[in-house]
Design an enzyme around this catalytic site. Structure first.
Site, short mmCIF file in Angstrom:
data_model
loop_
_atom_site.label_atom_id
_atom_site.label_comp_id
_atom_site.label_asym_id
_atom_site.label_seq_id
_atom_site.Cartn_x
_atom_site.Cartn_y
_atom_site.Cartn_z
N CYS A 180 5.64 -40.38 -8.46
CA CYS A 180 6.54 -39.31 -8.01
C CYS A 180 6.72 -39.43 -6.49
CB CYS A 180 5.94 -37.97 -8.41
SG CYS A 180 6.92 -36.57 -7.90
N TYR A 201 -18.99 1.24 10.53
CA TYR A 201 -18.36 2.48 10.95
C TYR A 201 -18.94 3.75 10.34
CZ TYR A 201 -15.72 1.13 6.79
OH TYR A 201 -15.37 0.70 5.54
N ASP A 211 -8.79 -4.20 8.03
CA ASP A 211 -8.22 -4.54 6.73
C ASP A 211 -9.06 -5.61 6.05
OD1 ASP A 211 -6.51 -4.42 4.67
OD2 ASP A 211 -4.87 -5.53 5.62
N SER A 250 -13.10 7.31 -0.69
CA SER A 250 -11.93 6.74 -0.04
C SER A 250 -11.45 7.75 1.01
CB SER A 250 -10.89 6.53 -1.13
OG SER A 250 -9.82 5.84 -0.59
N CYS A 301 9.56 -31.98 -13.34
CA CYS A 301 9.48 -32.19 -11.89
C CYS A 301 10.90 -32.31 -11.31
CB CYS A 301 8.67 -33.46 -11.60
SG CYS A 301 8.67 -33.87 -9.84
N LYS A 344 -8.49 0.88 11.60
CA LYS A 344 -8.75 0.77 10.15
C LYS A 344 -8.70 -0.72 9.81
CE LYS A 344 -7.56 2.89 5.75
NZ LYS A 344 -7.66 1.72 4.91
N ASP A 373 0.84 -1.21 0.00
CA ASP A 373 0.00 0.00 0.00
C ASP A 373 0.87 1.25 0.00
OD1 ASP A 373 -2.05 -1.71 0.17
OD2 ASP A 373 -2.70 -1.17 2.19
N PHE A 400 2.24 1.94 -3.37
CA PHE A 400 1.16 2.41 -4.23
C PHE A 400 0.91 3.90 -3.96
CE2 PHE A 400 -3.20 3.48 -5.19
CZ PHE A 400 -3.39 2.90 -6.44
N LYS A 455 -11.51 10.84 12.49
CA LYS A 455 -12.67 11.54 11.92
C LYS A 455 -13.08 12.70 12.82
CE LYS A 455 -14.42 7.13 10.21
NZ LYS A 455 -15.41 6.06 10.34
N LYS A 481 -1.60 5.15 8.24
CA LYS A 481 -1.30 3.73 7.96
C LYS A 481 -0.02 3.32 8.67
CE LYS A 481 -3.75 2.83 3.85
NZ LYS A 481 -3.35 2.10 2.71
S1 IVH Z 1 -14.52 5.55 7.07
C1 IVH Z 1 -15.42 8.66 3.62
N1 IVH Z 1 -13.65 3.95 8.96
O1 IVH Z 1 -10.71 2.18 4.58
C2 IVH Z 1 -14.63 7.63 4.31
N2 IVH Z 1 -13.12 3.40 6.70
O2 IVH Z 1 -9.23 4.02 2.82
C3 IVH Z 1 -15.40 6.46 4.76
N3 IVH Z 1 -11.86 1.32 6.46
O3 IVH Z 1 -13.13 2.45 2.06
C4 IVH Z 1 -14.57 5.40 5.35
N4 IVH Z 1 -11.76 0.81 8.60
O4 IVH Z 1 -12.93 0.24 3.34
C5 IVH Z 1 -13.69 4.19 7.63
N5 IVH Z 1 -12.99 2.62 10.73
C6 IVH Z 1 -13.04 2.85 9.42
C7 IVH Z 1 -12.43 1.98 8.49
C8 IVH Z 1 -12.49 2.30 7.12
C9 IVH Z 1 -11.44 0.43 7.38
C10 IVH Z 1 -11.61 1.20 5.02
C11 IVH Z 1 -12.85 1.37 4.17
C12 IVH Z 1 -12.58 2.57 3.33
C13 IVH Z 1 -11.09 2.62 3.29
C14 IVH Z 1 -10.59 4.01 3.04
#
Ligand code: IVH
Length: 668
Positions: free
Chosen positions: A429, A224, A116, A82, A405, A114, A33, A36, A287, A311
């Site tokens: 084998c 979430y 996975d 995202s 093989c 977050k 990631d 990327f 958030k 991350k």
């Molecule tokens: S909030 C507008 N909360 O991370 C944003 N996302 O990189 C809404 N994810 O698409 C996402 N844990 O698949 C949010 N506690 C969490 C999360 C979370 C994993 C993932 C989710 C999202 C991606 C964004």
């Protein structure tokens, strides 16, 4: 100059699109990631300075992902965006300053793990799960409702009251590490390609068209985000408390923070504590709590300005490739393994990394003696992320995958649509023969005491055994065995006693022990429960086998192929004459009651608490009868989720009462 920049932009765009495809569609990312994100930032920078060269569909403008073909495409009522992300504390402080500048100092953050996995958007109408859709490209995704219904922690009906008539709720579908290890080992044992990590397993599972198979793979889902018109909640935190009350799985590890320092402390804690969780997380989401303030902050083209993800860095080291060796598995799959100069990584010394298959060697463009980057994320097996071509010796030869093989020399074959090469010489084998026998005597199958892996290998090398049935003839050669250096009299007696005792093992263990491709422990149990005897299994057609609960075409095909092979038939005959079990134990049916005497039932669909077999057993134990098709003779249709519409229609036409599993239990 500008043609050079154009080339750079074109190349980066194409590369990132491919990575997006690998990640979202194939669920098989080939880049970390972190890398990327670096490449994406590089492209964004180039595009900013040269907007005329940017592609309209550049990955910087899109959330990523494509829609999978077979599912119905559904548009999200609110786009699934995202998150901006960062790996540095500095950038987090800058995020905090931007927020402060826009809304002042009077606000709170909610910090969350977050998870996975893969994001999912679910719509509830009048308290019932109406639809579940994958993120797809952020605007529209796949309708995977039937698959999501099999997740026990996603409520099909909400608890309590006070929920809105219509809302969308978002969360992450994931697999716990323990379930991942168990099911992935099962896959390896069955000769299937293993998943690299729980996220890929979860994502691969959601793409299945067969929801019975999805139900077999335990998934979980943390919620979430709540989306609705005119929310009565003023803050994200309040929404989280509300959705918890309605029965959703909400992580208890989320926290309210009054400033960025508290956020940093939370991150520091989880940077190490994450390894104690039962599931993988790849960072922390931060958030702004108040919805009004979120609105004030708004969005950029792609991500909200009121949230960001931090991350965790995957631990990565540089080392060199010493050699590539090849393992031949029980099913003949030939797996390449990189032998590395030992290096310390995340507390353990790493000497080997899996290369998965021939494609992986090509992807890495691996050469002899290459300097490689090895990474360990949440996974146990480290992997080579990339090669440093600058450190390559000028005359280094590329690593070329084998054509034959490595043990028996038979030309390797590749099955259509599979990444692995196989040695087809399954009868001749040596590693295949030995590991098949090891599987048979193993703990999960016949569990033979006194016959360990090494003893088996020695017995094979000395010419005592080359088929499973030879194991049951060993007692005839006890005197010869005693002549051998390694075997004491006691250990021979023990071994022979263990072999004799294994004849009592039930048919399902024998069937699993045979090592038929795709016939794992659960499948073996289901097949035996259904057919009861080997003869009936041998006589069954492909259709009859696929009609068994949770048995798909692939398993059925493999079983039919195995049972019709001449060598296998002879071996089965011999094992039978040696006294092994090839019929289900006759369980004395003790009627729990006769409450259902004279009543007939059909069970259809997926149930939250019981498997269909369990329900069948309950009915039969209480005197009821199971019918095979809907007719006027049927008294009740017990319906779970995902029942076929034609069955429902037929039952309705005949006025047959349709009951739930709970109603059935009440009858008892
Ligand atoms: S909030 C507008 N909360 O991370 C944003 N996302 O990189 C809404 N994810 O698409 C996402 N844990 O698949 C949010 N506690 C969490 C999360 C979370 C994993 C993932 C989710 C999202 C991606 C964004």
């Amino acid at each position: 100059m500008s043609t050079h920049i154009k080339q750079q932009i074109d190349d980066l765009t194409a590369e990132l699109k491919q990575h997006n495809y690998n990640y979202y569609v194939l669920a098989q990312p080939t880049i970390s990631d972190q890398d990327f994100d670096l490449k994406l930032k590089e492209l964004a920078k180039l595009e900013e300075a040269n907007p005329e060269l940017a592609h309209a569909d550049s990955p910087t403008q899109r959330v990523g992902g494509e829609v999978t073909k077979e599912f119905q495409t559904v548009r999200h009522r609110w786009p699934m965006l995202s998150l901006g992300n960062t790996y540095s504390e500095q950038e987090l402080l800058e995020f905090d300053q931007r927020v402060r500048k826009a809304i002042g100092d009077n606000f709170e953050y909610v910090v969350e793990l977050k998870f996975d996995g893969l994001s999912m958007s679910m719509t509830y109408e009048n308290g019932k799960l109406a639809r579940a859709v994958t993120r797809g490209n952020g605007v529209e995704g796949d309708d995977v409702t039937t698959n999501v219904r099999t997740i026990h922690t996603v409520p099909k009906t909400l608890k309590g009251d006070g929920y809105p008539d219509l809302f969308e709720i978002r969360g992450e579908v994931f697999m716990h590490r323990k379930a991942f290890d168990r099911l992935n080992n099962e896959r390896i044992e069955n000769g299937e390609v293993a998943y690299a990590n729980p996220r890929n397993f979860a994502s691969g599972t959601m793409k299945l068209q067969d929801s019975a198979e999805v139900a077999r793979r335990p998934l979980d889902c943390f919620l979430y985000a709540l989306h609705m018109e005119r929310s009565p909640y003023k803050t994200h935190w309040e929404s989280l408390q509300a959705i918890k009350k309605w029965g959703f799985h909400v992580s208890d590890d989320s926290k309210l923070c009054s400033n960025i320092n508290e956020v940093l402390k939370y991150i520091e804690h989880w940077d190490t504590a994450r390894f104690d969780l039962s599931f993988d997380i790849d960072g922390i989401v931060i958030k702004v709590n108040n919805y009004g303030q979120q609105e004030e902050l708004g969005f950029t083209a792609k991500v909200p300005r009121w949230a960001i993800s931090y991350k965790f860095k995957a631990e990565r080291v540089e080392t060199s490739l010493e050699s590539v060796s090849y393992n031949v598995g029980r099913t003949g799959a030939v797996t390449p393994v990189a032998n590395l100069k030992p290096v310390l990584l995340a507390g353990t010394t790493v000497k080997r990394a899996t290369l998965h298959n021939a494609n992986e060697i090509l992807r890495l463009d691996l050469h002899e003696g290459d300097t490689v980057y090895v990474e360990k994320g949440g996974e146990i097996i480290p992997k080579i992320i990339s090669v440093n071509p600058d450190k390559r010796k000028p005359n280094a030869e590329p690593i070329v995958y084998l054509t034959n093989c490595p043990v028996c020399g038979t030309p390797l074959e590749r099955k259509e649509g599979e990444a692995a090469f196989y040695c087809p010489n399954d009868e001749g084998c040596p590693p295949q023969i030995v590991s098949k026998m090891q599987h048979f005597v193993g703990r999960k199958a016949m569990d033979i005491d006194g016959l360990g892996d090494e003893t088996l290998e020695t017995l094979y090398q000395k010419g005592f055994i080359s088929h499973i049935s030879d194991i049951y003839d060993l007692h005839l050669r006890a005197d010869e065995l005693k002549q051998m250096d390694r075997f004491g009299e006691r250990s021979i007696t023990n071994m022979l006693a263990g072999i004799e005792k294994s004849k009592e093992k039930p048919f399902e263990k024998v069937l699993f022990g045979l090592g038929i491709r795709y016939v794992g422990e659960t499948v073996a149990r289901k097949l035996v429960a259904h057919f009861k005897t080997l003869e009936r299994m041998q006589a069954a057609t492909l259709e009859e086998i696929t009609a068994v609960d949770e048995i798909g075409e692939r398993i059925a095909q493999s079983l039919v192929e195995y049972l019709s092979g001449e060598v296998h038939q002879q071996e089965l005959q011999k094992l039978k004459s040696q006294g092994l079990q090839f019929a289900a134990e006759e369980k004395e049916v003790v009627l729990a009651s006769d409450k259902l005497a004279g009543k007939t039932f059909i069970i259809s669909g997926v149930f939250e608490k019981y498997s269909r077999d369990e329900l069948k057993e309950m009915i039969e134990q209480n005197g009821g009868k199971i019918l095979s098709s809907i007719s006027a003779k049927l008294n009740y249709l017990v319906a779970g989720d995902n029942m076929g519409p034609s069955k429902l229609e037929k039952a309705n036409k005949l006025n047959i009462p349709i009951i739930t599993d709970e109603e059935l239990l009440k009858m008892l």
